[in-house]
Design a protein around this motif. Structure first.
Motif, mmCIF file in Angstrom:
data_model
loop_
_atom_site.group_PDB
_atom_site.id
_atom_site.type_symbol
_atom_site.label_atom_id
_atom_site.label_comp_id
_atom_site.label_asym_id
_atom_site.label_seq_id
_atom_site.Cartn_x
_atom_site.Cartn_y
_atom_site.Cartn_z
ATOM 1 N N ALA A 23 0.831 -1.203 0.000
ATOM 2 C CA ALA A 23 0.000 0.000 0.000
ATOM 3 C C ALA A 23 0.866 1.254 0.000
ATOM 4 N N THR A 24 2.032 1.204 0.689
ATOM 5 C CA THR A 24 2.903 2.384 0.689
ATOM 6 C C THR A 24 3.594 2.522 -0.667
ATOM 7 N N ARG A 25 3.919 1.392 -1.325
ATOM 8 C CA ARG A 25 4.597 1.479 -2.632
ATOM 9 C C ARG A 25 3.641 1.997 -3.703
ATOM 10 N N TRP A 26 2.369 1.634 -3.592
ATOM 11 C CA TRP A 26 1.407 2.037 -4.611
ATOM 12 C C TRP A 26 0.650 3.314 -4.252
ATOM 13 N N GLY A 27 0.528 3.589 -2.961
ATOM 14 C CA GLY A 27 -0.329 4.684 -2.506
ATOM 15 C C GLY A 27 0.054 6.036 -3.063
ATOM 16 N N GLY A 28 1.356 6.345 -3.038
ATOM 17 C CA GLY A 28 1.811 7.650 -3.508
ATOM 18 C C GLY A 28 1.512 7.844 -4.982
ATOM 19 N N VAL A 29 1.704 6.780 -5.770
ATOM 20 C CA VAL A 29 1.422 6.842 -7.202
ATOM 21 C C VAL A 29 -0.068 7.034 -7.426
ATOM 22 N N PHE A 30 -0.852 6.268 -6.672
ATOM 23 C CA PHE A 30 -2.306 6.310 -6.833
ATOM 24 C C PHE A 30 -2.849 7.713 -6.518
ATOM 25 N N VAL A 31 -2.390 8.283 -5.409
ATOM 26 C CA VAL A 31 -2.884 9.598 -5.002
ATOM 27 C C VAL A 31 -2.505 10.661 -6.043
ATOM 28 N N MET A 32 -1.277 10.536 -6.566
ATOM 29 C CA MET A 32 -0.813 11.549 -7.517
ATOM 30 C C MET A 32 -1.648 11.564 -8.803
ATOM 31 N N ALA A 33 -2.333 10.449 -9.083
ATOM 32 C CA ALA A 33 -3.176 10.393 -10.274
ATOM 33 C C ALA A 33 -4.293 11.440 -10.202
ATOM 34 N N PHE A 34 -4.599 11.894 -8.977
ATOM 35 C CA PHE A 34 -5.665 12.876 -8.816
ATOM 36 C C PHE A 34 -5.123 14.295 -8.683
ATOM 37 N N VAL A 35 -3.799 14.424 -8.754
ATOM 38 C CA VAL A 35 -3.183 15.747 -8.622
ATOM 39 C C VAL A 35 -2.667 16.171 -9.995
ATOM 40 N N PRO A 36 -3.183 17.267 -10.534
ATOM 41 C CA PRO A 36 -2.641 17.718 -11.813
ATOM 42 C C PRO A 36 -1.181 18.135 -11.651
ATOM 43 N N ILE A 37 -0.322 17.682 -12.568
ATOM 44 C CA ILE A 37 1.110 17.981 -12.446
ATOM 45 C C ILE A 37 1.374 19.377 -12.989
ATOM 46 N N SER A 38 1.244 20.360 -12.131
ATOM 47 C CA SER A 38 1.539 21.733 -12.535
ATOM 48 C C SER A 38 3.012 22.004 -12.277
ATOM 49 N N ASP A 39 3.439 23.194 -12.623
ATOM 50 C CA ASP A 39 4.822 23.570 -12.373
ATOM 51 C C ASP A 39 5.124 23.568 -10.874
ATOM 52 N N ARG A 40 4.130 24.033 -10.092
ATOM 53 C CA ARG A 40 4.320 24.089 -8.634
ATOM 54 C C ARG A 40 4.478 22.694 -8.055
ATOM 55 N N ALA B 223 8.699 19.087 4.616
ATOM 56 C CA ALA B 223 9.254 20.412 4.911
ATOM 57 C C ALA B 223 10.205 20.844 3.792
ATOM 58 N N GLY B 224 11.035 19.922 3.335
ATOM 59 C CA GLY B 224 11.940 20.231 2.230
ATOM 60 C C GLY B 224 11.174 20.570 0.962
ATOM 61 N N GLY B 225 10.130 19.802 0.694
ATOM 62 C CA GLY B 225 9.302 20.061 -0.492
ATOM 63 C C GLY B 225 8.655 21.431 -0.425
ATOM 64 N N ALA B 226 8.139 21.789 0.758
ATOM 65 C CA ALA B 226 7.496 23.094 0.928
ATOM 66 C C ALA B 226 8.501 24.216 0.713
ATOM 67 N N THR B 227 9.738 24.007 1.183
ATOM 68 C CA THR B 227 10.782 25.010 0.976
ATOM 69 C C THR B 227 11.043 25.198 -0.519
ATOM 70 N N GLY B 228 11.030 24.092 -1.237
ATOM 71 C CA GLY B 228 11.217 24.164 -2.687
ATOM 72 C C GLY B 228 10.121 24.951 -3.378
ATOM 73 N N LEU B 229 8.928 24.913 -2.796
ATOM 74 C CA LEU B 229 7.813 25.679 -3.361
ATOM 75 C C LEU B 229 8.002 27.173 -3.125
ATOM 76 N N LEU B 230 8.512 27.494 -1.919
ATOM 77 C CA LEU B 230 8.673 28.905 -1.554
ATOM 78 C C LEU B 230 9.807 29.536 -2.348
ATOM 79 N N TRP B 231 10.874 28.765 -2.509
ATOM 80 C CA TRP B 231 12.022 29.274 -3.266
ATOM 81 C C TRP B 231 12.067 28.506 -4.581
ATOM 82 N N LYS B 232 11.405 29.076 -5.560
ATOM 83 C CA LYS B 232 11.251 28.350 -6.817
ATOM 84 C C LYS B 232 12.522 28.349 -7.625
ATOM 85 N N GLU B 233 12.724 27.237 -8.296
ATOM 86 C CA GLU B 233 13.826 27.113 -9.235
ATOM 87 C C GLU B 233 13.476 27.943 -10.459
#
Lengths: 102, 238
Positions: A23-40, B223-233
């Motif tokens: 569940a930990t190996r698949w969970g992160g991938v599964f959840v990300m499917a619902f997150v649009p990959i924006s620049d942020r 925390a590291g990820g959030a820092t990366g958001l604040l200081w954008k590449e």
């Protein structure tokens, strides 16, 4: 809830552990499917990927004995100089083993 | 996303084999670590078949050692689940960080390659992607190397374990720590990354000290990820 750790019970415990780990190996991938990959999001996960490593290693350096600390130091220095992971790891393990002989 | 980048998710048999060979040297250390686990498990009283099943199916060393701590004639199942989840929660982050490339694979392959994701092969794959090189050969091939050596090591530990009765004295407990640190040091280094790592380290240490056990990896990474958001590449030239 307790489970008998004999016979089939032990195998059930192992299966439960395997499922939780899966569940930990698949969970992160599964959840990300619902997150649009924006620049942020990309910035966040790139920063997070190095941070995972740092977050695993930091307590080892703080809590560890002299051997552990010297191992990490030797690895970091060797890596900076040679830029090759294997000699760096070997140097670290060697450092820990040497310190702990005494 | 550029054209070159959109090809990075491809992998074939040759790349998997290359990944296997690249992770094979570190896997030798993993064998010794596996042997230490096999021996500890025998000493805890687990049957040989249970030990091998655990190494093959769970394939996550730290959580397997933790399970031994909870093992007795009875096993507290819920406590065990929480412990295993907390220790392995870092896999959630690994899957998420690989997602930009994983999503370009069909679902079967996407979840298939994650079956054997662990610290070392994930770190290698991530480093490859960050350098605009394909990484799934490393993830899958390297994972197969780590997995087979881990299981083989466990078997050796069951039968010849006394040879590594004190893995700590040989420095073997530092294998993963040193490997991961080498990955950090070998990665991109600039002021921004240094700040991100410092925040991650600080948060991890604070969590280690004040928050529930095993929460430090997730807290530090977020925390590291959030820092990366604040200081954008600055946007990369493509």
């Amino acid at each position: 809830m307790n489970l008998d750790a004999t016979g089939a019970g032990a195998l059930i415990v192992v299966l439960v552990m395997a499922l939780v780990t899966l569940a930990t190996r698949w969970g992160g991938v599964f959840v990300m499917a619902f997150v649009p990959i924006s620049d942020r999001v990309r910035q966040f996960i790139t920063a997070m990927s190095g941070s995972v490593l740092v977050a695993i290693v930091a307590p080892m350096a703080l809590q560890g004995d002299a051997g552990a600390r010297l191992a990490l130091l030797a690895t970091a220095v060797t890596m900076l100089v040679l830029k090759k992971p294997l000699p760096a790891i070997a140097a670290g393990i060697l450092a820990a083993a040497l310190v702990r002989q005494f | 996303m550029t054209d070159a980048e959109s090809e990075l998710h491809h992998f074939d048999r040759r790349m998997v084999w290359a990944g296997f060979r690249q992770l094979a040297p570190i896997s030798i250390f993993v064998t010794l670590f596996g042997a230490a686990f096999g021996l500890a498990a025998v000493q805890t009283g687990l049957d040989d078949s249970v030990i091998l099943a655990m190494s093959a199916l769970v394939f996550a060393g730290a959580s397997q050692f933790a399970a031994l701590e909870l093992w007795g004639t009875q096993v507290p199942l819920f406590t065990l689940m929480i412990t295993v989840f907390a220790i392995n929660a870092r896999h959630l982050l690994m899957g998420a960080t690989l997602y930009p490339w994983l999503r370009q694979l069909p679902p079967g392959r996407r979840y298939g390659v994650m079956l054997i994701a662990s610290d070392a092969n994930w770190a290698m794959a991530m480093q490859a992607f960050n350098r605009n090189r394909p990484g799934f050969g490393l993830l899958l091939g390297g994972g197969l190397a780590l997995w087979s050596f881990w299981v083989a090591g466990s078997w050796l530990g069951i039968h010849f374990g006394s040879a590594v009765s004190n893995p700590k004295r040989l420095g073997l407990d530092m294998v993963m720590g040193c490997f991961l640190l080498a990955m950090v040091v070998g990665g991109e280094k600039n002021l921004r990354m240094l700040v991100i790592w410092s925040v991650a380290a600080g948060a991890s240490l604070l969590a280690f000290r004040y928050l529930p056990e095993n929460s430090h990896v997730v807290v530090g990474a977020l925390a590291g990820g959030a820092t990366g958001l604040l200081w954008k590449e600055k946007a990369r030239e493509s």
